[in-house]
Design an enzyme around this catalytic site. Structure first.
Site, PDB file in Angstrom:
ATOM      1  N   HIS A  36      10.307 102.192  45.806  1.00  0.00           N
ATOM      2  CA  HIS A  36      11.497 102.762  46.445  1.00  0.00           C
ATOM      3  C   HIS A  36      11.313 104.260  46.692  1.00  0.00           C
ATOM      4  CE1 HIS A  36      14.207  99.457  44.415  1.00  0.00           C
ATOM      5  NE2 HIS A  36      13.464  98.968  45.400  1.00  0.00           N
ATOM      6  N   HIS A  79      18.851  99.212  44.508  1.00  0.00           N
ATOM      7  CA  HIS A  79      17.862  98.822  45.516  1.00  0.00           C
ATOM      8  C   HIS A  79      18.292  99.394  46.865  1.00  0.00           C
ATOM      9  CE1 HIS A  79      15.623  95.876  42.975  1.00  0.00           C
ATOM     10  NE2 HIS A  79      16.696  96.141  42.225  1.00  0.00           N
TER      11      HIS A  79
END
Length: 598
Positions: A534, A577
């Site tokens: 990420h 997320h």
């Protein structure tokens, strides 16, 4: 990797006639073809922009994608939800980046997958859909000086993005989410788990037995704290990506949108000056380091959507970045922008496993072989079964450190964005789940994946060469701070308390790894921690050009004609997320651009 890669029978490739022009080689582009907008990157954000900007029939848009088309060789890996973890690393769908040695992880070089395909990382990620905390958006608005990025004003774009559909197995989803806070008419398909497992009831029982782990009816409400049923970007038996949801439908229905893929942008071209400010509306691109360079020009804007690695690399190659660093690789600074490539932040991940008293775990499928082949046969015959569902987890959970935590006190401040923003995440796996460890070839397992979602470590992206086809130097500095290490340790301890709950008394039979002392956990962390993939904030927004690369409208400071719309522009990493926040952010960015040229 979660399991061995079997031979896959490819899904049929059905070609659909496109109204727009689709090119797989830049030499095919018409000469002297001026575009209103050039979008660099057909990833999560770039495809939203392509679809939304091409809604105006008077505008002509070109999308340039370095990677491959999302149909063809091995496309099962990016279509069948359960196979998502096989899509990277080490495939044609992946840029195949690698970090430099990470000091906190035994000086290991960590693979860092990014999508090298239409859809970008939305085509290779694990499909988890979390909007994150409302405090994250409000913090973005404060840093940008534009409350349009705040939760209340950006929430309509979440509805605009999403089309919630029933789970693939058709089970009754009442009580598993809050319908009123979801969209049902957007392009991106989302759903609840399409294959229930024998740990689902146990996870829910823990929420009744242990107040440390409360049930949250829907983590997408803006308050993600607690344990919720997981939403995934899955519709029916297929992954839904920015390519399938936004780009391909637009290409098949409009004349004003062109795409060239297998083509990498090599630099931005200065096209003039507005007073003392350089204007960048030209783009140079090529297929390889030694192939011919081609150019195209935007009459309105060039939009960088190349991601947290690609966007800063292109800026640096174009002379936009820290002038002293540019000089070291022989590039003259056109704009001295000291924050380009700085502030790289990522979520570190660590999986812990226990032996399980069960014959219904996913372990046989995770190992590949006959069980996986049987699953593929069921999938192709019926569109149902384990492989038609997200293989990550059916429940996701987010938690904060206690207010009186010595970890927070030692850090001196709370790095999260506010009271609804978590510090760590736990995900529950019905099998031996990992992205860094070897898979045991026998036994049944239960896993909990811990993630630090409000990290304080910061790294960099720097050029290794003036050659745009040489990967940049990636140093996320994973677990570089005491806060991140101690928060990860706290998360592991929380996972141990979770498995000690009564609901798992007859299920968890022992530890796969002995993690009793703090030293043992730290050693395990140094051996097996990795990235959750990420990356954020390498060309971040800030009103102050000394503190950021772009302003609150996403325009690059001290330039004209250049805007950034991707994860690199976020001023910090959202605590969850990130694909949902990027979709929502890009939806609003499209309206910001439309308003600018109205």
């Amino acid at each position: 990797m979660w399991f061995a890669k079997p031979f896959l029978t490819l899904l049929p490739f059905f070609a659909t006639r496109a109204l727009a022009a689709i090119y797989n080689d830049p030499s095919q582009l018409p000469r002297h073809n001026a575009y209103d907008f050039i979008i660099i990157g057909a990833g999560t954000a770039g495809n939203v922009l392509a679809a939304r900007l091409s809604e105006n029939p008077r505008w002509k848009i070109l999308v340039i994608e370095a990677g491959r088309y999302n149909e063809g060789f091995q496309d099962e890996l990016i279509k069948i939800p359960f196979l998502g973890p096989q899509a990277a690393p080490g495939t044609s769908f992946d840029w195949n980046y690698t970090t430099i040695p990470q000091a906190a992880i035994n000086n290991q070089n960590i693979p860092f997958p990014r999508g090298y395909v239409l859809g970008g990382s939305s085509s290779i990620n694990y499909m988890v859909y979390t909007r994150c905390s409302k405090n994250d958006y409000d913090r973005f608005g404060e840093i940008a000086g534009d409350d349009g990025w705040g939760w209340d004003k950006i929430l309509p774009y979440a509805f605009k993005n999403e089309k919630h559909v029933p789970p693939n197995d058709g089970h009754n989803e009442t009580g598993e989410y809050i319908p009123e806070i979801h969209g049902f008419h957007g392009p991106l398909l989302t759903s609840l788990p399409g294959f229930l497992t024998d740990i689902d009831d146990r996870v829910l029982k823990v929420t009744q037995q242990n107040p440390e782990f409360p049930f949250n009816p829907d983590y997408n409400s803006g308050d993600p704290l607690g344990i919720s049923w997981m939403h995934s970007t899955v519709g029916g038996p297929l992954r839904s990506s920015s390519a399938t949801a936004y780009l391909i439908p637009a290409l098949h229905s409009r004349h004003n949108l062109d795409l060239v893929y297998n083509t990498q942008v090599t630099r931005l071209i200065q096209s003039g000056r507005a007073g003392s400010i350089p204007v960048f509306r030209g783009v140079e691109f090529a297929r390889s380091s030694r192939s011919k360079r081609y150019t195209a020009t935007a009459t309105k804007e060039v939009i960088l959507s190349a991601g947290a690695f690609g966007t800063p690399q292109i800026l640096l190659l174009s002379g936009i970045g820290p002038k002293d660093e540019l000089k070291e690789v022989g590039i003259k600074a056109v704009v001295d922008s000291p924050q380009v490539g700085k502030n790289l932040v990522d979520h570190p991940l660590l999986a812990v496993q226990w032996t399980a008293n069960s014959n219904n775990t996913m372990d046989p499928i995770l190992r590949g072989g006959d069980a996986l082949q049987q699953g593929l046969q069921e999938y192709h015959a019926t569109g149902q079964g384990r492989l038609a569902a997200n293989g990550v987890s059916n429940h996701m959970s987010f938690f904060r450190l206690p207010d009186d935590s010595p970890i927070l006190a030692a850090n001196g401040h709370d790095p999260s964005s506010g009271g609804t923003a978590p510090h760590y995440e736990l995900a529950y796996g019905n099998g031996f789940f990992t992205t860094s460890q070897p898979i045991p070839q026998s036994g049944s397992y239960f896993s909990i994946i811990s993630v630090v979602v409000s990290p304080t470590s910061r790294g960099t992206i720097t050029l290794a060469s003036r050659d745009p086809f040489v990967h940049p130097i990636i140093d996320p500095k994973l677990l570089d701070t005491d806060f991140d290490k101690q928060t990860m340790m706290y998360a592991v301890r929380a996972s141990q308390r979770f498995t000690a709950s009564q609901a798992f008394d007859d299920y968890v039979t022992g530890n796969f790894s002995t993690l009793i002392t703090d030293e043992e956990i730290l050693g395990y962390m140094a051996q097996w921690a990795t990235t959750i993939k990420h990356p954020f904030s390498t060309a971040r927004v800030n009103r102050d050009p000394r503190q950021g690369v772009a302003d609150g409208k996403l325009l690059v400071h001290n330039t004209r004609g250049l805007r950034i719309v991707d994860a690199s522009a976020w001023p910090f990493i959202p605590a969850g997320h990130p694909q949902a926040p990027i979709y929502i952010f890009a939806e609003r960015a499209a309206d910001v651009i439309k308003a600018a040229w109205a």
